[in-house]
Motif scaffolding. Structure first.
Motif, PDB file in Angstrom:
ATOM      1  N   GLY A  11       0.829  -1.213   0.000  1.00 56.64           N
ATOM      2  CA  GLY A  11       0.000   0.000   0.000  1.00 56.64           C
ATOM      3  C   GLY A  11       0.855   1.250   0.000  1.00 56.64           C
ATOM      4  N   THR A  12       0.496   2.180  -0.887  1.00 55.91           N
ATOM      5  CA  THR A  12       1.220   3.452  -0.968  1.00 55.91           C
ATOM      6  C   THR A  12       0.286   4.626  -0.661  1.00 55.91           C
ATOM      7  OG1 THR A  12       0.804   3.521  -3.342  1.00 55.91           O
ATOM      8  CG2 THR A  12       2.964   2.665  -2.637  1.00 55.91           C
ATOM      9  N   LEU A  14      -1.345   7.093   2.570  1.00 58.24           N
ATOM     10  CA  LEU A  14      -0.653   7.877   3.597  1.00 58.24           C
ATOM     11  C   LEU A  14       0.075   6.972   4.585  1.00 58.24           C
ATOM     12  CD1 LEU A  14      -3.245  10.719   4.306  1.00 58.24           C
ATOM     13  CD2 LEU A  14      -0.893  11.011   3.497  1.00 58.24           C
ATOM     14  N   SER A  15      -0.518   5.820   4.901  1.00 51.83           N
ATOM     15  CA  SER A  15       0.128   4.920   5.865  1.00 51.83           C
ATOM     16  C   SER A  15       1.440   4.376   5.319  1.00 51.83           C
ATOM     17  CB  SER A  15      -0.764   3.724   6.193  1.00 51.83           C
ATOM     18  OG  SER A  15      -1.975   4.133   6.724  1.00 51.83           O
ATOM     19  N   THR A  36       1.851  -1.743  -4.615  1.00 55.33           N
ATOM     20  CA  THR A  36       0.536  -1.116  -4.586  1.00 55.33           C
ATOM     21  C   THR A  36      -0.310  -1.498  -5.783  1.00 55.33           C
ATOM     22  OG1 THR A  36      -0.665   0.980  -4.520  1.00 55.33           O
ATOM     23  CG2 THR A  36       1.438   1.003  -5.670  1.00 55.33           C
ATOM     24  N   ALA A  37      -1.590  -1.647  -5.526  1.00 56.84           N
ATOM     25  CA  ALA A  37      -2.528  -1.970  -6.609  1.00 56.84           C
ATOM     26  C   ALA A  37      -2.772  -0.742  -7.484  1.00 56.84           C
ATOM     27  CB  ALA A  37      -3.852  -2.446  -6.005  1.00 56.84           C
ATOM     28  N   ASP A  38      -2.492   0.453  -6.946  1.00 60.44           N
ATOM     29  CA  ASP A  38      -2.788   1.662  -7.730  1.00 60.44           C
ATOM     30  C   ASP A  38      -1.533   2.196  -8.418  1.00 60.44           C
ATOM     31  OD1 ASP A  38      -1.400   3.181  -5.824  1.00 60.44           O
ATOM     32  OD2 ASP A  38      -3.196   3.594  -4.660  1.00 60.44           O
ATOM     33  N   LYS A  45      -5.013  12.154   1.094  1.00 64.83           N
ATOM     34  CA  LYS A  45      -6.402  11.792   0.795  1.00 64.83           C
ATOM     35  C   LYS A  45      -7.423  12.811   1.315  1.00 64.83           C
ATOM     36  CE  LYS A  45      -7.574   7.390   0.917  1.00 64.83           C
ATOM     37  NZ  LYS A  45      -8.189   6.090   1.274  1.00 64.83           N
ATOM     38  N   ILE A  83      -1.605  -7.713  -4.443  1.00 66.26           N
ATOM     39  CA  ILE A  83      -1.279  -8.891  -3.623  1.00 66.26           C
ATOM     40  C   ILE A  83      -2.514  -9.783  -3.580  1.00 66.26           C
ATOM     41  CG2 ILE A  83      -0.725  -9.654  -1.267  1.00 66.26           C
ATOM     42  CD1 ILE A  83       1.609  -8.296  -2.737  1.00 66.26           C
ATOM     43  N   TRP A 109      -2.921  -1.598   3.583  1.00 61.22           N
ATOM     44  CA  TRP A 109      -3.738  -1.673   2.367  1.00 61.22           C
ATOM     45  C   TRP A 109      -5.132  -1.091   2.531  1.00 61.22           C
ATOM     46  CZ3 TRP A 109      -2.766  -7.627   2.155  1.00 61.22           C
ATOM     47  CH2 TRP A 109      -3.518  -8.273   3.114  1.00 61.22           C
ATOM     48  N   ASP A 277      -5.887   2.422   7.833  1.00 62.42           N
ATOM     49  CA  ASP A 277      -7.316   2.102   7.759  1.00 62.42           C
ATOM     50  C   ASP A 277      -7.628   0.612   7.869  1.00 62.42           C
ATOM     51  OD1 ASP A 277      -7.907   4.761   7.478  1.00 62.42           O
ATOM     52  OD2 ASP A 277      -8.815   4.602   5.491  1.00 62.42           O
ATOM     53  N   LEU A 287     -10.149   5.528  11.408  1.00 62.43           N
ATOM     54  CA  LEU A 287      -9.880   5.740   9.977  1.00 62.43           C
ATOM     55  C   LEU A 287      -9.533   7.212   9.724  1.00 62.43           C
ATOM     56  CD1 LEU A 287     -12.700   3.536   8.371  1.00 62.43           C
ATOM     57  CD2 LEU A 287     -10.545   2.845   9.354  1.00 62.43           C
ATOM     58  N   VAL A 289      -6.101  10.375   9.816  1.00 65.49           N
ATOM     59  CA  VAL A 289      -4.684  10.560   9.519  1.00 65.49           C
ATOM     60  C   VAL A 289      -3.803  10.571  10.779  1.00 65.49           C
ATOM     61  CG1 VAL A 289      -3.000  12.151   8.513  1.00 65.49           C
ATOM     62  CG2 VAL A 289      -5.191  11.778   7.372  1.00 65.49           C
ATOM     63  N   LYS A 320     -14.219  19.161   7.069  1.00 64.26           N
ATOM     64  CA  LYS A 320     -13.929  20.233   6.108  1.00 64.26           C
ATOM     65  C   LYS A 320     -15.216  20.731   5.442  1.00 64.26           C
ATOM     66  CE  LYS A 320     -10.751  17.600   4.158  1.00 64.26           C
ATOM     67  NZ  LYS A 320     -10.970  16.387   4.949  1.00 64.26           N
TER      68      LYS A 320
HETATM   69  C1  LIG Z   1     -12.649  12.161   0.989  1.00 59.28           C
HETATM   70  C2  LIG Z   1     -11.922  11.821   2.253  1.00 59.28           C
HETATM   71  C3  LIG Z   1     -11.621  12.840   3.150  1.00 59.28           C
HETATM   72  C4  LIG Z   1     -10.937  12.539   4.330  1.00 59.28           C
HETATM   73  N1  LIG Z   1     -10.666  13.557   5.200  1.00 59.28           N
HETATM   74  C5  LIG Z   1      -9.989  13.278   6.330  1.00 59.28           C
HETATM   75  C6  LIG Z   1      -9.635  14.334   7.241  1.00 59.28           C
HETATM   76  O1  LIG Z   1      -9.970  15.505   7.022  1.00 59.28           O
HETATM   77  N2  LIG Z   1      -8.917  14.012   8.348  1.00 59.28           N
HETATM   78  C7  LIG Z   1      -8.523  12.733   8.621  1.00 59.28           C
HETATM   79  O2  LIG Z   1      -7.879  12.496   9.635  1.00 59.28           O
HETATM   80  N3  LIG Z   1      -8.857  11.706   7.792  1.00 59.28           N
HETATM   81  C8  LIG Z   1      -9.561  11.957   6.656  1.00 59.28           C
HETATM   82  N4  LIG Z   1      -9.879  10.929   5.804  1.00 59.28           N
HETATM   83  C9  LIG Z   1      -9.394   9.562   6.125  1.00 59.28           C
HETATM   84  C10 LIG Z   1      -7.904   9.399   5.755  1.00 59.28           C
HETATM   85  O3  LIG Z   1      -7.653  10.004   4.520  1.00 59.28           O
HETATM   86  C11 LIG Z   1      -7.542   7.913   5.723  1.00 59.28           C
HETATM   87  O4  LIG Z   1      -7.667   7.430   7.048  1.00 59.28           O
HETATM   88  C12 LIG Z   1      -6.127   7.613   5.238  1.00 59.28           C
HETATM   89  O5  LIG Z   1      -5.818   8.303   4.066  1.00 59.28           O
HETATM   90  C13 LIG Z   1      -5.945   6.095   5.033  1.00 59.28           C
HETATM   91  O6  LIG Z   1      -4.678   5.827   4.502  1.00 59.28           O
HETATM   92  P1  LIG Z   1      -4.170   4.325   4.288  1.00 59.28           P
HETATM   93  O7  LIG Z   1      -2.795   4.472   3.713  1.00 59.28           O
HETATM   94  O8  LIG Z   1      -4.330   3.538   5.530  1.00 59.28           O
HETATM   95  O9  LIG Z   1      -5.157   3.688   3.204  1.00 59.28           O
HETATM   96  P2  LIG Z   1      -5.328   4.013   1.645  1.00 59.28           P
HETATM   97  O10 LIG Z   1      -5.069   5.432   1.350  1.00 59.28           O
HETATM   98  O11 LIG Z   1      -6.662   3.454   1.268  1.00 59.28           O
HETATM   99  O12 LIG Z   1      -4.199   3.183   0.922  1.00 59.28           O
HETATM  100  C14 LIG Z   1      -4.301   1.808   0.686  1.00 59.28           C
HETATM  101  C15 LIG Z   1      -3.241   1.393  -0.304  1.00 59.28           C
HETATM  102  O13 LIG Z   1      -3.226  -0.034  -0.385  1.00 59.28           O
HETATM  103  C16 LIG Z   1      -3.252  -0.441  -1.748  1.00 59.28           C
HETATM  104  N5  LIG Z   1      -3.863  -1.787  -1.809  1.00 59.28           N
HETATM  105  C17 LIG Z   1      -5.076  -2.186  -1.359  1.00 59.28           C
HETATM  106  N6  LIG Z   1      -5.242  -3.494  -1.539  1.00 59.28           N
HETATM  107  C18 LIG Z   1      -4.099  -3.957  -2.119  1.00 59.28           C
HETATM  108  C19 LIG Z   1      -3.643  -5.225  -2.547  1.00 59.28           C
HETATM  109  N7  LIG Z   1      -4.378  -6.343  -2.390  1.00 59.28           N
HETATM  110  N8  LIG Z   1      -2.431  -5.313  -3.135  1.00 59.28           N
HETATM  111  C20 LIG Z   1      -1.640  -4.216  -3.269  1.00 59.28           C
HETATM  112  N9  LIG Z   1      -2.015  -2.994  -2.855  1.00 59.28           N
HETATM  113  C21 LIG Z   1      -3.227  -2.863  -2.293  1.00 59.28           C
HETATM  114  C22 LIG Z   1      -4.034   0.654  -2.438  1.00 59.28           C
HETATM  115  O14 LIG Z   1      -3.779   0.650  -3.826  1.00 59.28           O
HETATM  116  C23 LIG Z   1      -3.447   1.892  -1.713  1.00 59.28           C
HETATM  117  O15 LIG Z   1      -2.202   2.234  -2.263  1.00 59.28           O
HETATM  118  C24 LIG Z   1     -10.581  11.185   4.615  1.00 59.28           C
HETATM  119  C25 LIG Z   1     -10.901  10.175   3.719  1.00 59.28           C
HETATM  120  C26 LIG Z   1     -11.569  10.475   2.535  1.00 59.28           C
HETATM  121  C27 LIG Z   1     -11.924   9.373   1.577  1.00 59.28           C
END
Ligand SMILES: Cc1cc2nc3c(=O)[nH]c(=O)nc-3n(C[C@H](O)[C@H](O)[C@H](O)COP(=O)(O)OP(=O)(O)OC[C@H]3O[C@@H](n4cnc5c(N)ncnc54)[C@H](O)[C@@H]3O)c2cc1C
Length: 383
Positions: A11-12, A14-15, A36-38, A45, A83, A109, A277, A287, A289, A320
């Motif tokens: 996963g790429t 924010l985490s 990453t799948a994307d 985000k 994956i 992910w 997440d 869920l 940041v 927001k």
């Molecule tokens: C519109 C919106 C507004 C938001 N606003 C806020 C805010 O104001 N404040 C706040 O705190 N939070 C906010 N959030 C929540 C916050 O953005 C998320 O908690 C955070 O971005 C999650 O990051 P992540 O890296 O865990 O997951 P994701 O960003 O979902 O990244 C997952 C990654 O895993 C990859 N992946 C998934 N499955 C596979 C697989 N099987 N194989 C390979 N790669 C895979 C994906 O391609 C992606 O790169 C918001 C969310 C949204 C949608």
């Protein structure tokens, strides 16, 4: 297992990238492979629901592409690679038939959008926006259109409603609750947001749901359970997210609402960690940041040989909705106490206190949203 194998991060978002950055702050060379799948773009985000307000399209919201991140962080990134399985005993991940070894594996992910099954043939115009690629597709689909219906009045539905109004779109919001963000803020604060958005021109259809979506001219007609109809060009489904647990569960890792990890972000399997997440950290599914940033700082240390538990501070969330700024710090699940509410129009100060008067959480809207910092100092950190 090969100790020469890299640290593999799936996963790429924010985490994933936060963790890679934290690793590089401490160790410039440790091999890190990200998968990453994307397309591997680095982006914030939360900015996806501010694109119209800030006048930025998907490309302008991206901070760097995968090649830029490879250079910036001295890592390897495999994009468009999904994956398909985990083999904890063999210390491998599966990409179809390919087996790839890790020394330590980090699941970052994310979460899946919840899709509600709907009747009708208008589904092709329904969009969920949970990453930059979704956002790009939605913005393209919106080109030349003027009316958007949003299913869901949670944080994301309200933010998109405000942002699309700022972009000049007609917006309808449909939700089963009787106010906005019912799971996050007390009703007085939700009502303030609904009133402010209504004044901005958003049409709310509350206490009902979408029953069917049919094609109508170049857009769709939504039929609601209360008999109303809403015509729109495009639809956003913002009805919630569910941590991705399936592959972890299939590999025998302990899962609950999310992938179960302890305070060191360790799953039930040796050398496999999770954050962001997809993770349920010591019972918390957060869920947002700030929790993932705190997690990535701790996990980088653990992966580099200094076992470290994540310590969450107070983590207020800003909603927001510029027409009614809102800050919330929900009380811990199951906390005993009650909301004390003061309201002056769209300015709401809601304080959740226990019997001894200790502040355990708050929601402040409008002018009172400025009190966020002071209140955050009073609230005890999440345990
Ligand atoms: C519109 C919106 C507004 C938001 N606003 C806020 C805010 O104001 N404040 C706040 O705190 N939070 C906010 N959030 C929540 C916050 O953005 C998320 O908690 C955070 O971005 C999650 O990051 P992540 O890296 O865990 O997951 P994701 O960003 O979902 O990244 C997952 C990654 O895993 C990859 N992946 C998934 N499955 C596979 C697989 N099987 N194989 C390979 N790669 C895979 C994906 O391609 C992606 O790169 C918001 C969310 C949204 C949608």
């Amino acid at each position: 297992m090969s100790q020469d194998a890299p640290i593999v991060i799936i996963g790429t978002g924010l985490s994933g990238y936060s963790l890679a950055r934290e690793i590089r702050k401490q160790d410039k060379e440790a091999p890190v492979l990200m998968i990453t799948a994307d397309d591997g773009h680095s982006y914030s985000k939360p900015m996806l629901s501010t694109g119209f307000t800030k006048g930025k399209n998907a490309d302008e919201l991206a901070q760097a592409d995968a090649a830029g991140m490879v250079e910036q962080l001295n890592i390897e990134v495999r994009t468009h690679t999904t994956i398909t399985g985990l083999d904890p005993a063999g210390h491998c991940v599966m990409i179809g038939d390919e087996r790839l070894a890790y020394s330590k594996l980090v699941l970052a992910w994310g979460a899946d959008v919840i899709r509600i099954p709907l009747e009708g043939e208008g589904q092709e115009h329904v969009y969920s926006i949970n990453d930059l690629m979704d956002y790009r597709a939605f913005r393209q689909a919106l080109d030349g259109q003027s009316r958007v219906a949003i299913m869901g009045a949670g944080l994301i539905g309200c933010e998109f409603a405000n942002d699309l109004r700022n972009g000049g779109y007609e917006v309808d919001v449909i939700a089963p609750s009787d106010t906005a963000m019912p799971g996050l803020v007390p009703p007085a604060a939700g009502d303030a947001v609904v009133e402010a958005l209504t004044e901005e021109g958003v049409a709310f259809h509350l206490e009902t749901v979408v029953d069917r979506i049919d094609r109508q001219d170049k857009g769709v007609r939504l039929t609601l359970a209360n008999g109303e109809t809403v015509d729109a060009d495009r639809v956003i489904s913002a009805v919630g997210l569910r941590p991705r647990v399936d592959l972890a569960q299939a590999a025998g890792l302990q899962v609950n609402r999310g992938i179960v990890v302890d305070r060191a972000l360790q799953t039930s399997a040796e050398d496999i960690y999770a954050l962001g997440d997809c993770a349920e950290v010591d019972g918390h599914v957060l869920l947002y940041v700030l929790p993932l940033m705190a997690s990535s700082r701790a996990l980088a240390k653990t992966l580099l040989g200094t076992p470290t538990e994540v310590a969450y501070g107070v983590m207020p969330v800003m909603v927001k909705t510029p027409c009614c700024p809102t800050a919330v710090c929900p009380p811990p699940a199951g906390a005993e106490g009650k909301w004390h509410i003061e309201r002056d129009g769209r300015n709401v100060r809601a304080l959740f206190k226990d019997a001894a008067g200790t502040l355990l959480g708050f929601a402040v809207t409008g002018d009172y949203a400025m009190e966020k910092q002071g209140l955050s100092k009073e609230v005890p950190p999440i345990h």
